[in-house]
Design a protein around this motif. Sequence first.
Motif, PDB file in Angstrom:
ATOM      1  N   CYS A  96       1.778  -0.125  -8.699  1.00 18.81           N
ATOM      2  CA  CYS A  96       0.637  -0.265  -7.783  1.00 18.81           C
ATOM      3  C   CYS A  96       1.063  -0.836  -6.425  1.00 18.81           C
ATOM      4  O   CYS A  96       0.254  -1.456  -5.740  1.00 18.81           O
ATOM      5  CB  CYS A  96      -0.418  -1.176  -8.409  1.00 18.81           C
ATOM      6  SG  CYS A  96      -1.207  -0.494  -9.878  1.00 18.81           S
ATOM      7  N   ASP A  97       2.303  -0.603  -6.060  1.00 20.32           N
ATOM      8  CA  ASP A  97       2.796  -1.163  -4.798  1.00 20.32           C
ATOM      9  C   ASP A  97       2.700  -0.164  -3.648  1.00 20.32           C
ATOM     10  O   ASP A  97       3.358  -0.310  -2.620  1.00 20.32           O
ATOM     11  CB  ASP A  97       4.242  -1.644  -4.957  1.00 20.32           C
ATOM     12  CG  ASP A  97       5.171  -0.568  -5.513  1.00 20.32           C
ATOM     13  OD1 ASP A  97       4.664   0.512  -5.878  1.00 20.32           O
ATOM     14  OD2 ASP A  97       6.386  -0.825  -5.579  1.00 20.32           O
ATOM     15  N   ARG A  98       1.864   0.846  -3.796  1.00 13.32           N
ATOM     16  CA  ARG A  98       1.657   1.818  -2.721  1.00 13.32           C
ATOM     17  C   ARG A  98       0.939   1.162  -1.544  1.00 13.32           C
ATOM     18  O   ARG A  98       0.031   0.346  -1.739  1.00 13.32           O
ATOM     19  CB  ARG A  98       0.820   2.987  -3.225  1.00 13.32           C
ATOM     20  CG  ARG A  98       1.568   3.914  -4.139  1.00 13.32           C
ATOM     21  CD  ARG A  98       0.690   4.983  -4.763  1.00 13.32           C
ATOM     22  NE  ARG A  98      -0.598   5.181  -4.129  1.00 13.32           N
ATOM     23  CZ  ARG A  98      -1.586   5.869  -4.709  1.00 13.32           C
ATOM     24  NH1 ARG A  98      -1.421   6.370  -5.927  1.00 13.32           N
ATOM     25  NH2 ARG A  98      -2.725   6.038  -4.082  1.00 13.32           N
ATOM     26  N   PRO A  99       1.301   1.524  -0.335  1.00 21.14           N
ATOM     27  CA  PRO A  99       0.648   0.933   0.847  1.00 21.14           C
ATOM     28  C   PRO A  99      -0.858   1.147   0.885  1.00 21.14           C
ATOM     29  O   PRO A  99      -1.603   0.278   1.326  1.00 21.14           O
ATOM     30  CB  PRO A  99       1.337   1.652   2.017  1.00 21.14           C
ATOM     31  CG  PRO A  99       2.661   2.072   1.483  1.00 21.14           C
ATOM     32  CD  PRO A  99       2.424   2.409   0.040  1.00 21.14           C
ATOM     33  N   ASP A 100      -1.331   2.321   0.388  1.00 17.58           N
ATOM     34  CA  ASP A 100      -2.768   2.591   0.460  1.00 17.58           C
ATOM     35  C   ASP A 100      -3.580   1.767  -0.526  1.00 17.58           C
ATOM     36  O   ASP A 100      -4.812   1.781  -0.484  1.00 17.58           O
ATOM     37  CB  ASP A 100      -3.038   4.087   0.232  1.00 17.58           C
ATOM     38  CG  ASP A 100      -2.643   4.530  -1.167  1.00 17.58           C
ATOM     39  OD1 ASP A 100      -1.468   4.362  -1.531  1.00 17.58           O
ATOM     40  OD2 ASP A 100      -3.515   5.033  -1.897  1.00 17.58           O
ATOM     41  N   LYS A 102      -3.099  -1.581  -0.781  1.00 14.48           N
ATOM     42  CA  LYS A 102      -2.988  -2.957  -0.312  1.00 14.48           C
ATOM     43  C   LYS A 102      -4.032  -3.266   0.750  1.00 14.48           C
ATOM     44  O   LYS A 102      -4.290  -2.429   1.629  1.00 14.48           O
ATOM     45  CB  LYS A 102      -1.579  -3.211   0.242  1.00 14.48           C
ATOM     46  CG  LYS A 102      -0.454  -2.944  -0.741  1.00 14.48           C
ATOM     47  CD  LYS A 102      -0.540  -3.859  -1.945  1.00 14.48           C
ATOM     48  CE  LYS A 102       0.647  -3.622  -2.895  1.00 14.48           C
ATOM     49  NZ  LYS A 102       0.576  -4.480  -4.089  1.00 14.48           N
ATOM     50  N   ASP A 201       0.122   7.813  -9.084  1.00 11.48           N
ATOM     51  CA  ASP A 201       0.106   8.802  -8.009  1.00 11.48           C
ATOM     52  C   ASP A 201      -1.058   9.792  -8.154  1.00 11.48           C
ATOM     53  O   ASP A 201      -1.315  10.599  -7.277  1.00 11.48           O
ATOM     54  CB  ASP A 201       1.422   9.562  -7.934  1.00 11.48           C
ATOM     55  CG  ASP A 201       1.757  10.299  -9.228  1.00 11.48           C
ATOM     56  OD1 ASP A 201       1.084  10.053 -10.245  1.00 11.48           O
ATOM     57  OD2 ASP A 201       2.684  11.108  -9.207  1.00 11.48           O
TER      58      ASP A 201
END
Length: 208
Positions: A96-100, A102, A201
């Motif tokens: 869950c470290d995707r920029p979108d 955060k 994803d």
Amino acid sequence: MLFFFRPFISVLKIYQFPGVVHLTHEGHGYLFSWEDPRTSELELSWMEAREFCQTHCMDLVGLETQEENILVKERLAKGNQSYAWTGGRKCNFEGCDRPDLKPVSVYGWFWVGSHKKLPPTTNRLDADWSNTGGLGVPQPDDREHRGGGPSEDCLAILNNLHSDGIHWHDIACNHRKPFICEDSDIVPHDARSEVPQLPVDMLFVWAT
């Protein structure tokens, strides 16, 4: 995390009654745990509730439209229920470290049954978060975590517990509550997946 709910699988066998649907809407069936005499007093943790739904080829409910949200809230009120689990989950695990996503507290909530993201929690028009809670501030507030307890990573509907009407609240997932299951197109192919193994994803933005 398997140790948390695997022992419960044998207990779930007692409650296996496939085909039970209490409401049909837009081609989807819904099961409300309190509306069947066999589970009317059953309260489960969020993970246990999800496992229950999956044994019936369903998943915890995703309130993806205003109409669906209203229907479920009306059912909760009609059943005089104080609260119920939904399929809302905060994406704060591995992957869950995707920029979108955060910050996760704003952009990281999603429905596990469809993998769809909720609107940002700052969007008060397209979601149904309560404007208050135990701390007297808008939801989600992660109240237990602020007080040194577990993170409030799961979404429940609460029925006027804070004199706020029937709205969404973030709750620690270990709490035990009634629950709502919904037909899921994903579950038959993913019936034993844990939340941390969901393909992150596949999450996509709220469809209005």
